[in-house]
Design a protein around this motif. Structure first.
Motif, PDB file in Angstrom:
ATOM      1  N   THR A 120       2.619   0.963   2.995  1.00  0.00           N
ATOM      2  CA  THR A 120       1.877   2.011   2.493  1.00  0.00           C
ATOM      3  C   THR A 120       0.594   2.047   3.572  1.00  0.00           C
ATOM      4  OG1 THR A 120       2.643   2.320   0.320  1.00  0.00           O
ATOM      5  CG2 THR A 120       0.783   3.691   0.830  1.00  0.00           C
ATOM      6  N   LEU A 171      -4.842   0.152  -2.806  1.00  0.00           N
ATOM      7  CA  LEU A 171      -3.809  -0.447  -2.550  1.00  0.00           C
ATOM      8  C   LEU A 171      -3.710  -1.858  -3.019  1.00  0.00           C
ATOM      9  CD1 LEU A 171      -3.167   0.229   1.301  1.00  0.00           C
ATOM     10  CD2 LEU A 171      -2.131   1.119  -0.673  1.00  0.00           C
ATOM     11  N   TYR A 192       1.659  -8.234  -3.007  1.00  0.00           N
ATOM     12  CA  TYR A 192       2.127  -7.019  -2.280  1.00  0.00           C
ATOM     13  C   TYR A 192       3.255  -6.293  -2.524  1.00  0.00           C
ATOM     14  CZ  TYR A 192       4.124  -4.681   1.784  1.00  0.00           C
ATOM     15  OH  TYR A 192       4.663  -3.651   2.632  1.00  0.00           O
ATOM     16  N   GLU A 222       3.263  -2.602  -4.043  1.00  0.00           N
ATOM     17  CA  GLU A 222       4.110  -1.429  -3.252  1.00  0.00           C
ATOM     18  C   GLU A 222       4.935  -0.818  -4.229  1.00  0.00           C
ATOM     19  OE1 GLU A 222       4.657  -0.684   0.521  1.00  0.00           O
ATOM     20  OE2 GLU A 222       2.588  -0.589  -0.130  1.00  0.00           O
ATOM     21  N   ILE A 260       2.915   1.476  -6.868  1.00  0.00           N
ATOM     22  CA  ILE A 260       2.536   2.757  -6.187  1.00  0.00           C
ATOM     23  C   ILE A 260       3.754   3.764  -6.103  1.00  0.00           C
ATOM     24  CG2 ILE A 260       1.544   3.507  -3.963  1.00  0.00           C
ATOM     25  CD1 ILE A 260       0.053   1.099  -3.706  1.00  0.00           C
ATOM     26  N   ARG A 261       4.927   3.069  -5.635  1.00  0.00           N
ATOM     27  CA  ARG A 261       6.033   3.881  -5.389  1.00  0.00           C
ATOM     28  C   ARG A 261       6.450   4.466  -6.733  1.00  0.00           C
ATOM     29  NH1 ARG A 261       8.905   3.773  -0.845  1.00  0.00           N
ATOM     30  NH2 ARG A 261      11.029   4.803  -1.133  1.00  0.00           N
TER      31      ARG A 261
END
Lengths: 337, 255
Positions: free
Chosen positions: A198, B107, B121, B125, B128-129
């Protein structure tokens, strides 16, 4: 199976290449071309990060290649060999095989730092202005090297072949093929991982609409610096590999012509496409060799090629797509993220 | 409780006074409108509030914090999200990626984590997705997740842009002419959408809008500016009958 197909393919490719070189099936000339392909893959994919993904126009990639080439050459020659410039080796030459990757990485870090110095003032501008500043940076780097006499100045710097010999004392294998291959794979993985995160998608957002990116919480200034540093750092690694492949570096070989080569590869392959840059690097290296008999006329033929690409296929071979976008069936066989 | 307070806000563009001594305050969970003739300085006010311009004079205080000197990305991390008059989605990225990139402020991993694919990480990710897909589902646009926004109809692009702004979980949503360029059926849909967003998400909405139908049916309070100056403010019916506003829009009847 899907997860392992790419690693297996890479290992097979590496062992085949090293075996062919070891049994002298392919001679040194062909080996050098193969090495240049690997190095050019690093050059083109790293430049693609800035010019393709971020949409800036950096024209001075060779400057960073030069920094990496000189820093790693000087280090490896000073550390592992007896040389006129630096005297006796600082470390036992037997360590060359282990020290070499570290030296390359230091060369890359030096290039990344140079990239930061160039990017800090120049990212206040865009487009044509950035192109001019990066060209200027390229020439500043070359002039600096020419004016440092300890590292040979305009005469160039040599002695890297002895580093390779020192490594061969350790084990007699085609070391350069191994290192170029490993660092090429690492570079592509770094770029791929960066762009698929991202965080890295912010780079694409900057190219498409920088204002919207900044307002949607992307720290555009920082991400531009980071991207430029990754790009120039990888160029530095490519430079170190180039210097040790050729065994001799000369400031002249890192001028605008070299930067142009990198640009041609990026535009030939297609902006923002990693697989495109890889294909273009292979095709371009082959083409350079095929056109070698033309000598200087080569530099009429290659820009002409660039013009033809821009006229008839401005998006390049791949054009912002990856191999798996064009052949979706490939996805069944491999997974590379 | 005031959420946003604008005090003596003035913005000069080399002599041109785009906004002049504007005072305005916005409470929590309010839906207010900002109207005015063309060139009145409405979008400039929004650009100031989102940190895109630094005000010449005056201050903007959001949740007790002065926004002076903050970059737009910092302002958006504080909880002000916005949409644009002419849709500014990233046209070559998928709808899902558009939503993902708007999560940049949270993030929660560094470059090292990114390159070595650390568990942290990967988890971030994934989260967030997951959150982005959930949001797309809520707005019933999950079927377009892999579509490029450029291929969607205009009204749908508007919706995606609003979803993108909402995805950062803002406390204040600035909508810059959400109904611009929409057909009348789409406008009705948009009104329902904004009302729904206002009811479901715990936030304040401040919108610039020319279409009176939208402003009148949604806003509890309207501020009117002309030549960068606040000329009236009050409930929709008060504004409709305000002589100042009528003068600004239609002109004076005395020559």
């Amino acid at each position: 199976m899907k997860r392992f197909s790419v690693p297996i393919l890479l290992v097979v490719l590496l062992t085949t290449l090293m075996g062919l070189a070891w049994f002298e099936v392919i001679d040194l000339y062909i080996q050098t071309i193969v090495l240049f392909m690997g190095i050019n893959i690093i050059t083109s994919t790293s430049l693609n990060l800035v010019n393709g993904n971020m949409g800036e126009f950096s024209c001075g990639h060779a400057g960073f290649i030069a920094v990496g080439a000189y820093v790693s050459s000087i280090l490896s020659v000073a550390l592992f060999t007896k040389s006129r410039a630096f005297g006796a080796p600082l470390l036992p030459p037997e360590l060359a095989a282990y020290g070499f990757p570290l030296v390359l990485i230091i060369g890359g870090l030096a290039a990344a730092l140079t990239g930061l110095l160039v990017a800090l003032p120049s990212f206040r501008t865009r487009d044509d202005y950035l192109a001019i500043i990066t060209i200027a940076a390229n020439y500043i780097i070359i002039s600096t090297i020419i004016n440092i006499d300890t590292i040979g100045g305009a005469r160039g710097f040599m002695g890297m072949k002895r580093v390779i010999f020192a490594m061969e004392k350790c084990a007699e294998i085609p070391w350069m093929i191994l290192w170029v291959f490993i660092f090429m794979v690492i570079s592509v993985i770094i770029i791929r991982r960066y762009m698929s995160s991202t965080y890295g998608k912010g780079v694409e957002a900057i190219r498409q609409d920088e204002v919207a990116a900044e307002i949607m919480s992307v720290n555009t200034n920082r991400i531009k610096l980071v991207t430029f540093m990754i790009s120039s750092g990888l160029a530095g690694v490519a430079g170190g590999l180039y210097a040790h492949t050729v065994g001799y570096v000369n400031p002249k070989s890192f001028d605008l012509l070299k930067s142009t080569e990198a640009l041609v590869m990026v535009y030939l392959g297609g902006m923002g496409s990693i697989s495109g840059s890889i294909i273009a690097a292979v095709v371009f290296t082959l083409m350079l060799e095929l056109l070698r008999p033309l000598q200087i006329i080569k530099w009429v033929a290659i820009p002409l090629l660039l013009i033809i690409i821009m006229q008839f296929r401005p998006e390049g071979i791949m054009g912002h797509r990856e191999l798996s976008d064009i052949f979706p069936r490939l996805k069944k066989f491999y997974k590379f993220k | 409780m005031t959420l946003l307070e604008i005090k003596d806000l003035t913005q000069l563009f080399s002599g041109l006074c785009a906004v002049s001594e504007l005072n305005l305050s916005l409470g929590e969970s309010e839906l207010i409108g900002l109207i005015g003739p063309n060139g009145a300085g409405k979008t400039t006010v929004f650009n100031l509030a989102s940190g895109f311009y630094q005000p010449t004079h005056g201050e903007i205080i959001f949740q007790g914090r002065n926004l002076a000197g903050l970059k737009p990305h910092q302002v958006s991390a504080l909880g002000i999200a916005r949409t644009f008059q002419n849709i500014r989605l990233w046209k070559e990225m998928s709808v899902l990626d558009n939503i993902l990139v708007a999560q940049h402020f949270q993030l929660g991993y560094g470059l090292g984590g990114l390159f070595f694919r650390t568990p942290r990480y990967l988890k971030r990710e994934r989260d967030i997705r997951h959150k982005a897909l959930e949001l797309l589902e809520i707005f019933k646009i999950d079927k377009f997740a892999d579509e490029k926004p450029g291929n969607l109809p205009y009204g749908m692009q508007r919706k995606v842009e609003i979803v993108r702004a909402l995805s950062s979980g803002p406390k204040l949503l600035l909508l810059d002419e959400p109904a611009a360029g929409l057909q009348s059926t789409d406008v009705t849909e948009l009104i329902t959408l904004i009302q729904w967003v206002y009811d479901q998400f715990n936030l304040s909405i401040w919108m610039i809008e020319h279409q009176m139908k939208v402003v009148m049916s949604l806003c509890s309070r309207i501020a009117v500016i002309d030549f960068g100056r606040l000329i009236a403010s009050g409930t929709p019916s008060e504004i409709q009958n305000s002589p100042e506003v009528i003068k600004a829009y239609l002109g004076d009847d005395q020559l």
